[in-house]
Write a protein that holds these residues in place. Structure first.
Motif, short mmCIF file in Angstrom:
data_model
loop_
_atom_site.label_atom_id
_atom_site.label_comp_id
_atom_site.label_asym_id
_atom_site.label_seq_id
_atom_site.Cartn_x
_atom_site.Cartn_y
_atom_site.Cartn_z
N VAL A 118 32.84 -38.81 37.75
CA VAL A 118 32.41 -38.49 39.24
C VAL A 118 31.09 -37.30 38.92
N GLU A 119 30.91 -36.80 37.61
CA GLU A 119 29.64 -36.06 37.63
C GLU A 119 28.58 -36.69 37.51
N GLN A 120 28.69 -37.92 36.86
CA GLN A 120 27.59 -38.79 36.62
C GLN A 120 27.12 -39.20 37.96
N CYS A 121 28.07 -39.56 39.00
CA CYS A 121 27.90 -39.87 40.09
C CYS A 121 27.08 -38.63 41.23
N ARG A 122 27.12 -37.48 40.76
CA ARG A 122 26.61 -36.41 41.43
C ARG A 122 25.05 -36.00 40.75
N VAL A 123 24.67 -36.60 40.03
CA VAL A 123 23.41 -36.30 39.26
C VAL A 123 22.22 -36.83 40.44
N GLU A 124 21.26 -36.05 40.48
CA GLU A 124 20.07 -36.15 41.61
C GLU A 124 19.42 -37.63 41.35
N ASN A 125 19.22 -38.27 42.27
CA ASN A 125 18.46 -39.74 42.14
C ASN A 125 19.31 -40.69 41.66
N GLY A 169 21.92 -43.83 41.20
CA GLY A 169 22.19 -45.01 42.33
C GLY A 169 23.62 -45.20 42.62
N ALA A 170 24.10 -46.40 42.85
CA ALA A 170 25.44 -46.50 43.57
C ALA A 170 26.53 -46.10 42.36
N CYS A 171 27.71 -45.62 42.80
CA CYS A 171 28.53 -45.15 42.15
C CYS A 171 29.83 -46.01 41.93
N TRP A 172 29.60 -47.15 41.12
CA TRP A 172 30.60 -48.09 40.99
C TRP A 172 32.04 -47.46 40.42
N ALA A 173 31.69 -46.35 39.68
CA ALA A 173 33.05 -45.86 38.84
C ALA A 173 33.94 -45.56 40.14
N TYR A 174 33.43 -44.94 41.49
CA TYR A 174 34.33 -44.74 42.45
C TYR A 174 34.95 -46.03 43.09
N ILE A 175 34.22 -46.81 43.01
CA ILE A 175 34.90 -48.31 43.64
C ILE A 175 35.79 -48.74 42.51
N ASN A 177 35.94 -42.77 51.79
CA ASN A 177 34.74 -42.26 51.60
C ASN A 177 34.64 -40.73 51.86
N ASP A 178 35.80 -40.29 52.55
CA ASP A 178 35.96 -39.03 53.06
C ASP A 178 36.70 -38.11 51.71
N ALA A 179 36.97 -38.95 50.80
CA ALA A 179 37.91 -38.26 49.76
C ALA A 179 36.96 -37.12 48.97
N ILE A 180 37.56 -36.08 48.95
CA ILE A 180 36.52 -35.01 48.21
C ILE A 180 36.42 -35.14 46.70
N GLU A 181 37.40 -35.52 46.30
CA GLU A 181 37.38 -35.81 44.65
C GLU A 181 36.33 -36.96 43.97
N TRP A 182 35.60 -37.55 45.11
CA TRP A 182 34.64 -38.47 44.35
C TRP A 182 33.42 -38.16 45.45
N ALA A 183 33.25 -37.11 46.02
CA ALA A 183 32.38 -36.52 46.74
C ALA A 183 30.89 -36.81 45.74
#
Length: 374
Positions: free
Chosen positions: A71-78, A80-86, A328-334
């Protein structure tokens, strides 16, 4: 003065066609740059693709976080898509709140749908009658027993815990399987010479087509229990199935009626001259021709029904789109791209399903297009 003549003694070797008449260049001249207007539109389209394709590639692949990321990688600025979340929430998108220990039950249903349904769609597959009985009789009963449980030692799982792609496929398959025969009966009833049957069918079709599906689902959720014996409760999934099926059958009836009206009067008269009864005339002569003419309309209704399953959240069911909205409202993958990635995933699933139905209908159009062959 002597005559000079040349007689060829051997056949000249065949020469290749000019490059301007074959290959990629010829295709581009014919389809992209045949006229000034075609050239302008082609240039605009090419410039649009040059602008949008790199951006899509960067978001979907280049800067995307692959499955297995954090999730930290998904919160980096700029990013792309967070396929780890899917990948992390894929089970919820498929099964909803269905108990994890019981996932094998819907998996068996999915496998049965593929093993029984696909041969039924394959024209040259053998044992069509047996296959149809398995699909329309055995498969529904087995699916209800497996998914609901409460018997044969299976844990009871209420439909409130069903969700995701499971609910979407259940409503789609049931709606498609029931709306076509119901639509055919309604179309025949609307053209009936019996005033009572004709009036009832017209009233039903016009009433259903006069209101949106969301209203039908509200009525199925609130009014359907009123027609049941006192103290009887109607399952939410059953309410959604009834509402969607009735709505789709009304539209299907008009599509079928349009195909029947396209059949020449001579076909009806010829069938009657053969001494065939009403049901034989319709079943062997009129309906096969009518349904062939309206395949695009029938498939269009099927695709609309598939996409309209996203409205069943009205009765409290979590279909695929509602499951995505919930996570999409889950905080753990915000993250900045969490919602966009979820909706892209849902759109991709719906596109695959709708495109498959469309391609299959094109196959049947080509297979049945025998009227102009020589």
């Amino acid at each position: 003065m002597t005559d000079i003549a040349f007689v060829r003694s051997e056949i000249e070797k065949a020469q290749p066609a000019p490059r301007s008449q074959t290959g990629l260049v010829a295709w581009m001249r014919k389809n992209l740059f045949a006229s000034v207007s075609d050239t302008i539109l082609s240039v605009i389209a090419i410039l649009f693709l040059l602008w949008i394709v790199p951006a899509l590639y960067g978001f979907l692949i280049g800067r995307a976080v692959p499955p297995g990321g954090t999730v930290e990688q998904c919160r980096v600025e700029n990013v792309g898509a967070c396929w780890a979340y899917i990948a992390s929430e894929i089970e919820f998108f498929i099964y909803g709140f269905y108990p994890m220990a019981e996932y094998w039950r819907p998996n068996i249903v999915f496998a049965m749908l593929a093993l029984i349904g696909l041969p039924l769609l394959w024209p040259s597959a053998p044992f069509k009658v047996v296959n149809a009985i398995l699909f329309f009789v055995v498969f529904p009963i087995a699916s209800v027993v497996l998914l609901s449980g409460g018997m044969f030692g299976l844990r009871y799982v209420p439909t409130e815990q069903w969700g995701g792609l499971l609910v979407t496929l259940i409503i789609s398959v049931v709606g498609i399987s029931l709306s076509l025969p119901m639509g055919i009966l309604l179309a025949l009833g609307r053209q009936s010479k019996l005033p009572i049957i004709k009036t009832l069918c017209i009233c039903f079709i016009e009433l259903i087509r006069a209101v949106p599906l969301i209203t039908i689902l509200f009525m199925a959720s609130i009014m359907l229990p009123l027609f049941m014996p006192q103290g009887t409760t109607v399952d939410k999934l059953v309410r959604a199935l009834v509402g969607v099926t009735l709505f789709a059958s009304a539209y299907m009836a008009e599509v079928v009626r349009g195909g029947m009206q396209a059949i020449g009067r001579g076909q009806y008269e010829a069938a009657a001259a053969l001494g065939l009864g009403y049901w034989r005339r319709m079943g062997f002569i009129i309906l096969p021709q009518a349904l062939k003419h309206v395949i695009p309309g029938i498939v269009g209704n099927f695709i609309s029904l598939l996409k309209d399953t996203s409205l069943v959240y009205i009765v409290g069911m979590k279909d695929l789109l509602e499951a995505v909205k919930t996570k999409n409202d889950a905080i753990e993958w915000a993250s900045p791209t969490q919602s966009v990635t979820g909706y892209i995933f849902a759109a991709a699933v719906f596109w695959v399903l709708c495109f498959s139905i469309s391609r299959y209908s094109r196959y049947w159009e080509r297979r049945l297009n025998t009227g102009h062959k020589r």
